[in-house]
Design an enzyme around this catalytic site. Structure first.
Site, PDB file in Angstrom:
ATOM      1  N   HIS A  89      -0.880   4.407   7.974  1.00  0.00           N
ATOM      2  CA  HIS A  89      -0.186   4.803   6.756  1.00  0.00           C
ATOM      3  C   HIS A  89       0.279   6.258   6.839  1.00  0.00           C
ATOM      4  CE1 HIS A  89      -2.502   1.291   5.351  1.00  0.00           C
ATOM      5  NE2 HIS A  89      -1.455   1.106   4.565  1.00  0.00           N
ATOM      6  N   ASP A 100      -5.967   6.785   9.279  1.00  0.00           N
ATOM      7  CA  ASP A 100      -6.043   5.414   9.780  1.00  0.00           C
ATOM      8  C   ASP A 100      -4.960   5.128  10.808  1.00  0.00           C
ATOM      9  OD1 ASP A 100      -3.763   5.252   8.228  1.00  0.00           O
ATOM     10  OD2 ASP A 100      -4.392   3.454   7.134  1.00  0.00           O
ATOM     11  N   SER A 113       0.803  -1.220   0.000  1.00  0.00           N
ATOM     12  CA  SER A 113       0.000   0.000   0.000  1.00  0.00           C
ATOM     13  C   SER A 113       0.836   1.270   0.000  1.00  0.00           C
ATOM     14  CB  SER A 113      -0.946   0.002   1.202  1.00  0.00           C
ATOM     15  OG  SER A 113      -0.222  -0.147   2.404  1.00  0.00           O
TER      16      SER A 113
END
Length: 339
Positions: free
Chosen positions: A241, A238, A74
């Site tokens: 990240h 979140d 990601s």
């Protein structure tokens, strides 16, 4: 056993097969995984399963563009950034275009939630598609730690990908596993375990990458202190990240290594490691451990007295690359001189 010996053992096991969890016991590994899963359930997944985009042409220059691809997890697709222009690939592409005076075509092959074993498929897609990339940036490792993948298995997959890309004539720069000890939702003392595991993997990744012909850039220490001190700015909502600000730092750290690998900063490429900047030459295992603890440190192969190996294995240089900040610096770094 020293950290260098442990990292070397993981990398060796990756090359020849075998090995287990290493220095971190299975029980601690399992508890850490549980804590990460609990934290994720509390926080949720505000970004879904896709990055913000960012593929396209960067820089308004004539001629054929440089082909840059991003592989990995990601972070390689910038999950947590608000816009595609804020992803690490976009930051690297825009900076590279300015340094090279050429357009940069960015393509992304990474996947949210990706693990190192998925690099095989990503690499196959990269090499099957046209045009062939000039350089590949790989960012991977965190999900290998949190999903309890054996370090040897993860490192073996990364090494195979780097080797395939290099054999195809593609330059490779790897951003190693980030420091999971920055995630405050993981309680102490497991946060220390997370840090130890991620840095151990990062060091082993570096050994494998250098042996396969690529260069690595440490991301752990680069972001750790700033993430702790400036969580609102550096972390996305979140709390796992990086934010756009965090990704900007990641891109800035990797950019000079990418430009150097492609030959656009010959003065930087040929520069002797500067001890005053915390740089030096050592065997690759010890260089890897130093890099895992030091912000934005590149590790790449080097010859010493005409030999690529010494008593303790392959020689490696660890450097803190810097991208040019203005036109005068760019001319100096690119080897240009005024007429």
């Amino acid at each position: 056993m020293s950290r260098a010996e442990r990292a070397r053992r993981i990398a060796t096991a990756a090359a020849f097969g075998g090995g287990g969890l290493g220095a971190i016991g299975a029980a601690a590994y399992g508890v850490l995984l549980t804590e990460v899963q609990i934290a994720r359930k509390v926080i949720g997944q505000p970004f879904g399963n896709a990055g913000p985009g960012g593929e396209g042409l960067y820089g308004d220059f004539p001629g054929e563009p440089i082909q840059l691809v991003m592989l990995g997890d990601s972070t390689s697709v910038g999950l947590g950034a608000d816009h595609g222009s804020q992803t690490p690939g976009a930051v690297i592409s825009a900076g590279l275009a300015s340094i090279a005076g050429r357009g940069v075509q960015l393509r992304m092959f990474g996947r949210v939630g990706g693990q190192s074993w998925e690099l095989e498929g990503q690499t196959a897609r990269v090499l099957d598609e046209s045009p062939k990339p000039d350089v590949a940036v790989i960012m991977v490792g965190a999900n290998d730690v949190t999903h309890r993948i054996k370090p040897q298995v993860a490192v073996q997959a990364l090494a195979a990908s780097v080797q395939q890309l290099r054999e195809a004539g593609v330059e490779v720069v790897v951003g190693t596993c980030p420091d999971l000890g920055t995630i405050q939702e993981i309680p102490h003392p497991l946060r220390f375990v997370a840090q130890r595991m991620s840095r151990q993997l990062a060091a082993a990744q570096t050994i494998a990458v250098v042996e396969a012909g690529g260069a690595s850039v440490s991301l752990a220490d680069l972001l750790a202190d700033e993430f702790r001190q400036h969580r609102v700015d550096m972390f996305a909502s979140d709390r796992f990240h990086p934010s756009a600000t965090g990704y900007a730092r990641v891109g800035e750290a990797i950019l000079p290594s990418v430009a150097t690998a492609l030959g656009y900063l010959p003065a930087e490429r040929d520069r002797v490691p500067d001890h005053d900047r915390g740089e030096g030459i050592d065997d690759v295992a010890h260089a890897a451990v130093l890099a895992a603890d030091s912000a934005g440190t590149e590790v790449s192969a080097i010859e010493v007295s005409g030999s690529d190996r010494g008593p303790r294995g392959r020689w490696a240089a660890f450097r803190r690359r810097r991208a040019p900040r203005d036109a005068e610096q760019l001319a100096s770094a690119s080897g240009d001189t005024a007429a």
